[in-house]
Design an enzyme around this catalytic site. Sequence first.
Site, mmCIF file in Angstrom:
data_model
loop_
_atom_site.group_PDB
_atom_site.id
_atom_site.type_symbol
_atom_site.label_atom_id
_atom_site.label_comp_id
_atom_site.label_asym_id
_atom_site.label_seq_id
_atom_site.Cartn_x
_atom_site.Cartn_y
_atom_site.Cartn_z
ATOM 1 N N GLY A 126 42.816 45.136 44.831
ATOM 2 C CA GLY A 126 41.908 45.620 43.781
ATOM 3 C C GLY A 126 40.455 45.260 44.078
ATOM 4 N N PRO A 185 37.982 34.189 30.711
ATOM 5 C CA PRO A 185 37.557 35.573 30.500
ATOM 6 C C PRO A 185 36.474 35.987 31.477
ATOM 7 C CG PRO A 185 36.693 34.146 28.760
ATOM 8 C CD PRO A 185 37.638 33.313 29.585
ATOM 9 N N ASN A 186 35.775 35.015 32.056
ATOM 10 C CA ASN A 186 34.761 35.326 33.059
ATOM 11 C C ASN A 186 34.622 34.132 34.002
ATOM 12 O OD1 ASN A 186 32.445 36.157 34.492
ATOM 13 N ND2 ASN A 186 31.890 37.450 32.771
ATOM 14 N N THR A 223 41.870 40.488 32.126
ATOM 15 C CA THR A 223 41.504 40.413 30.710
ATOM 16 C C THR A 223 42.355 41.393 29.892
ATOM 17 O OG1 THR A 223 39.728 41.993 31.141
ATOM 18 C CG2 THR A 223 39.151 39.665 31.164
ATOM 19 N N GLY A 247 36.881 40.857 27.714
ATOM 20 C CA GLY A 247 37.319 39.490 27.420
ATOM 21 C C GLY A 247 36.127 38.563 27.235
ATOM 22 N N HIS A 285 30.256 47.820 31.256
ATOM 23 C CA HIS A 285 31.136 47.681 32.421
ATOM 24 C C HIS A 285 31.370 49.028 33.098
ATOM 25 C CE1 HIS A 285 32.070 43.788 30.543
ATOM 26 N NE2 HIS A 285 32.492 43.408 31.745
ATOM 27 N N LYS A 293 37.124 50.127 33.834
ATOM 28 C CA LYS A 293 37.675 48.959 33.113
ATOM 29 C C LYS A 293 38.592 49.434 31.982
ATOM 30 C CE LYS A 293 36.292 44.705 30.763
ATOM 31 N NZ LYS A 293 37.265 43.854 31.442
HETATM 32 P P1 NAP Z 1 41.433 47.035 39.980
HETATM 33 O O1 NAP Z 1 40.402 47.342 41.010
HETATM 34 O O2 NAP Z 1 42.021 48.162 39.188
HETATM 35 O O3 NAP Z 1 42.602 46.208 40.706
HETATM 36 C C1 NAP Z 1 43.833 45.915 40.096
HETATM 37 C C2 NAP Z 1 44.803 45.543 41.179
HETATM 38 O O4 NAP Z 1 46.027 45.160 40.583
HETATM 39 C C3 NAP Z 1 45.116 46.666 42.165
HETATM 40 O O5 NAP Z 1 45.202 46.103 43.464
HETATM 41 C C4 NAP Z 1 46.509 47.129 41.690
HETATM 42 O O6 NAP Z 1 47.258 47.702 42.735
HETATM 43 C C5 NAP Z 1 47.104 45.784 41.286
HETATM 44 N N1 NAP Z 1 48.253 45.874 40.393
HETATM 45 C C6 NAP Z 1 48.454 46.713 39.346
HETATM 46 N N2 NAP Z 1 49.625 46.449 38.763
HETATM 47 C C7 NAP Z 1 50.181 45.424 39.456
HETATM 48 C C8 NAP Z 1 51.389 44.687 39.336
HETATM 49 N N3 NAP Z 1 52.272 44.978 38.370
HETATM 50 N N4 NAP Z 1 51.620 43.672 40.208
HETATM 51 C C9 NAP Z 1 50.741 43.380 41.167
HETATM 52 N N5 NAP Z 1 49.581 44.045 41.357
HETATM 53 C C10 NAP Z 1 49.309 45.052 40.494
HETATM 54 O O7 NAP Z 1 40.862 46.007 38.908
HETATM 55 P P2 NAP Z 1 39.758 44.865 39.116
HETATM 56 O O8 NAP Z 1 38.389 45.398 38.841
HETATM 57 O O9 NAP Z 1 40.015 44.157 40.393
HETATM 58 O O10 NAP Z 1 40.065 43.920 37.860
HETATM 59 C C11 NAP Z 1 41.365 43.376 37.669
HETATM 60 C C12 NAP Z 1 41.411 42.654 36.323
HETATM 61 O O11 NAP Z 1 40.542 41.528 36.369
HETATM 62 C C13 NAP Z 1 40.944 43.475 35.112
HETATM 63 O O12 NAP Z 1 41.705 43.114 33.979
HETATM 64 C C14 NAP Z 1 39.503 43.036 34.908
HETATM 65 O O13 NAP Z 1 39.064 43.210 33.587
HETATM 66 C C15 NAP Z 1 39.642 41.574 35.272
HETATM 67 N N6 NAP Z 1 38.423 40.908 35.695
HETATM 68 C C16 NAP Z 1 38.266 39.631 35.254
HETATM 69 C C17 NAP Z 1 37.197 38.886 35.673
HETATM 70 C C18 NAP Z 1 37.079 37.463 35.213
HETATM 71 O O14 NAP Z 1 36.106 36.791 35.608
HETATM 72 N N7 NAP Z 1 38.021 36.954 34.436
HETATM 73 C C19 NAP Z 1 36.254 39.447 36.531
HETATM 74 C C20 NAP Z 1 36.430 40.758 36.944
HETATM 75 C C21 NAP Z 1 37.530 41.478 36.538
HETATM 76 P P3 NAP Z 1 47.462 49.313 42.729
HETATM 77 O O15 NAP Z 1 46.101 49.910 42.669
HETATM 78 O O16 NAP Z 1 48.194 49.535 43.990
HETATM 79 O O17 NAP Z 1 48.276 49.600 41.498
#
Ligand code: NAP
Length: 220
Positions: free
Chosen positions: A10, A91-92, A69, A129, A119, A123
């Site tokens: 991701g 959350p961040n 989140t 979050g 965002h 998202k």
């Molecule tokens: P993204 O680009 O959509 O990536 C999500 C990843 O998860 C993809 O590699 C996807 O693979 C994989 N995935 C989906 N379902 C899965 C499963 N059941 N088991 C294992 N892998 C799975 O999203 P992102 O931007 O990286 O963000 C991911 C999450 O982190 C979101 O909820 C975002 O809000 C959060 N986030 C949090 C922070 C923080 O600081 N807490 C910062 C940034 C983002 P496929 O594409 O092959 O399905």
Amino acid sequence: MRVCLFGATGKVGSVLGPALERAGHTVVDGRAAGPDGCEVAIDFTRPDAVLENAAKCLAAGVPLVVGTTGCDLGELDRRAREAGLPCFYAPNFAIGAVLMMRFAAEASASFRGEIVELHAETKLDAPSGTAKATAERMGEGVPIHSVRLPGLVAHQEVIFGGPGETLTIRHDTTSREAFVPGVLRAVEAVSGLPAGLTVGLESLLWPPRRPARRPEVEGV
Ligand code: NAP
């Protein structure tokens, strides 16, 4: 450490994987290999995937760091307690965002504030979050406005207004490298946390606050 990374392909995971390797960890793709034999797992996936990934980690006795989140934190806490294992959620993970939340909590003692979070259109959850966590720290009934557009990464403004003045606290994540130091800190710390869910990077970054130093220069 051997680290199981869910969401390795991701937008966050593809930055995090190489950064963990550079920091000396061995990274295993959680979806392909699962958490067996790992010391820590990380989840940056999607809200509806977290509990299933967590179940695999808890069954394998592997503490989990969650960045995804919009997931059910109450249920995650309940399952981690039941398994007697620590989980950590922030959350961040950007240090500037944690400071923004702290400053917003302080300012809300003096002013009424509203949150605008912006965002990328991809998202899945709204409000973010970070916005929810900021609002919780500011007190009851803080309005949150969510914007989803192409070209954005992760941004938040907290705007305060009082008679004759406004105060804006703004944080911009310009690259997903921003999350790396916080995640590395959580990976190192999670095994030493109590069973159940610990929330918030601030609990790992800063000891209890010392009194502020007296300012040397007077100003307006
Ligand atoms: P993204 O680009 O959509 O990536 C999500 C990843 O998860 C993809 O590699 C996807 O693979 C994989 N995935 C989906 N379902 C899965 C499963 N059941 N088991 C294992 N892998 C799975 O999203 P992102 O931007 O990286 O963000 C991911 C999450 O982190 C979101 O909820 C975002 O809000 C959060 N986030 C949090 C922070 C923080 O600081 N807490 C910062 C940034 C983002 P496929 O594409 O092959 O399905």
